[in-house]
Scaffold this motif. Sequence first.
Motif, mmCIF file in Angstrom:
data_model
loop_
_atom_site.group_PDB
_atom_site.id
_atom_site.type_symbol
_atom_site.label_atom_id
_atom_site.label_comp_id
_atom_site.label_asym_id
_atom_site.label_seq_id
_atom_site.Cartn_x
_atom_site.Cartn_y
_atom_site.Cartn_z
ATOM 1 N N ARG A 1 0.881 -1.265 -0.256
ATOM 2 C CA ARG A 1 0.190 0.118 -0.080
ATOM 3 C C ARG A 1 0.984 1.188 -0.204
ATOM 4 O O ARG A 1 1.973 1.761 0.831
ATOM 5 C CB ARG A 1 -1.183 -0.574 0.999
ATOM 6 N N GLU B 1 -0.539 0.557 8.038
ATOM 7 C CA GLU B 1 -0.958 0.036 8.027
ATOM 8 C C GLU B 1 -2.954 0.815 8.482
ATOM 9 O O GLU B 1 -3.720 0.270 8.158
ATOM 10 C CB GLU B 1 -1.221 -1.249 8.962
ATOM 11 N N ASN B 2 -2.491 1.332 9.723
ATOM 12 C CA ASN B 2 -3.668 2.004 10.051
ATOM 13 C C ASN B 2 -4.391 2.693 9.565
ATOM 14 O O ASN B 2 -4.620 4.343 10.041
ATOM 15 C CB ASN B 2 -3.337 2.617 11.749
ATOM 16 N N VAL B 3 -3.500 3.600 8.121
ATOM 17 C CA VAL B 3 -3.298 5.140 7.219
ATOM 18 C C VAL B 3 -4.347 4.435 5.805
ATOM 19 O O VAL B 3 -4.055 3.781 5.664
ATOM 20 C CB VAL B 3 -2.679 6.011 7.377
ATOM 21 N N SER B 4 -5.559 5.344 6.711
ATOM 22 C CA SER B 4 -6.662 4.859 4.413
ATOM 23 C C SER B 4 -5.939 5.372 4.207
ATOM 24 O O SER B 4 -5.330 6.206 3.427
ATOM 25 C CB SER B 4 -7.774 4.659 5.562
ATOM 26 N N PHE B 5 -6.618 4.618 3.184
ATOM 27 C CA PHE B 5 -6.657 5.186 1.162
ATOM 28 C C PHE B 5 -7.137 6.358 0.946
ATOM 29 O O PHE B 5 -5.998 7.576 0.740
ATOM 30 C CB PHE B 5 -6.977 4.093 -0.024
ATOM 31 N N GLU B 6 -7.448 6.634 1.495
ATOM 32 C CA GLU B 6 -8.622 8.063 1.726
ATOM 33 C C GLU B 6 -7.507 9.340 2.007
ATOM 34 O O GLU B 6 -7.651 10.591 1.906
ATOM 35 C CB GLU B 6 -10.565 8.194 2.472
ATOM 36 N N THR B 7 -7.342 8.743 3.221
ATOM 37 C CA THR B 7 -6.612 9.739 4.543
ATOM 38 C C THR B 7 -4.996 10.075 3.462
ATOM 39 O O THR B 7 -5.192 11.217 3.586
ATOM 40 C CB THR B 7 -6.453 8.983 5.903
ATOM 41 N N THR C 1 -12.862 8.473 -5.857
ATOM 42 C CA THR C 1 -12.258 6.969 -4.867
ATOM 43 C C THR C 1 -13.030 5.504 -6.509
ATOM 44 O O THR C 1 -13.601 6.298 -6.873
ATOM 45 C CB THR C 1 -13.046 6.567 -4.077
ATOM 46 N N SER D 1 -16.777 12.938 -0.568
ATOM 47 C CA SER D 1 -15.969 11.668 -1.504
ATOM 48 C C SER D 1 -16.693 10.256 -2.279
ATOM 49 O O SER D 1 -17.821 10.120 -1.611
ATOM 50 C CB SER D 1 -15.387 10.369 -0.685
ATOM 51 N N ARG E 1 -5.430 14.375 11.646
ATOM 52 C CA ARG E 1 -7.187 13.155 10.670
ATOM 53 C C ARG E 1 -7.511 14.645 9.857
ATOM 54 O O ARG E 1 -8.508 15.454 10.103
ATOM 55 C CB ARG E 1 -8.008 13.104 11.354
#
Length: 320
Positions: free
Chosen positions: A82, A108-114, A318, A293, A287
């Motif tokens: 990722r 790992e704890n950072v989303s694609f959107e973020t 997205t 979105s 954040r």
Amino acid sequence: MRAFQIIVAGQPPALTDLPRPAPGPGELRVAIAACGLNFADLLMIEGKYQDTPAAPFTLGMELAGTVEALGPGVTGPAPGTRVAVFAGQGGLAEAGVFPAERCIPLPENVSFETAAALQIAHGTSHVALGYRAGLKPGETLVVLGAAGGVGLAAVEIGHLMGARVVAVARGADKLAVTQAAGADHLIDADTPDLRAALKGLGGADVVYDAVGGTLGEAGLAALRPGGRFLVVGFASGAQPQVKLNHLLVKNLTVHGLYWGGYLKLAPAVLADSLAQVFAWAAAGAIRPHVSHSLPLDRSAEALELLRGRKATGKVVVTMT
């Protein structure tokens, strides 16, 4: 694959079908999950951005997704990783090829959107405040256009750096968003005398100006002696008029900040800054606020949200 492209310079962008590209030497292919939109995308459509590519090209400057394939000579990041990518173009598509050196593995704890929303806005604000203006704990930071993408990031990072943050934005709803991001004082951009309002709060040590025009001029006039003025953008469409005698008498400093230019000017600064930004995101200290979105087939609508000043923080597209 589908891509949202400027096919002919001067014509509106359109969703089109393209072959899935093969990565060349030094490149890798990313299956794109999310793309953050920026005011610069609108300037590219008009051919007014300083780094507008030659047509045809795919819009979308910052993205996140999963590595699909490596080009010749590329050793990583490995397929399946990722990543976040500051690409400059190519993000509004289901896949794209990008220089491997631009790809940052994601916590790992950072989303694609973020990750798609984080790079340009928070990267710009961190370099501006930390590297250019040298913002110190306890100083007063005024953010003009505080509810926009880079402005809201500046509010959040300024608060994190220990500054007293004054947010200037238009309307109660947008000001509420800045307060949630850490602003200590709120001023409506339609205030008749912004300079007087800022002076009433004691003036500013640093002004972060992504708006320009008369708001920028008011912010500059409200700087304390020794203050710093950050030129980040001109969302109003007008440049503030800077009186050099005021800079002299008050010992003021004006800093220009073009974040993408650091790729050539000082790439190590950009790398160090993004590492800090992603570390903050992984720790939950920042954040990014994503007000909208939308899917890829609504990219035109997503861009209109920016053009019509209807978004706060970031707009993300997205692919699924």
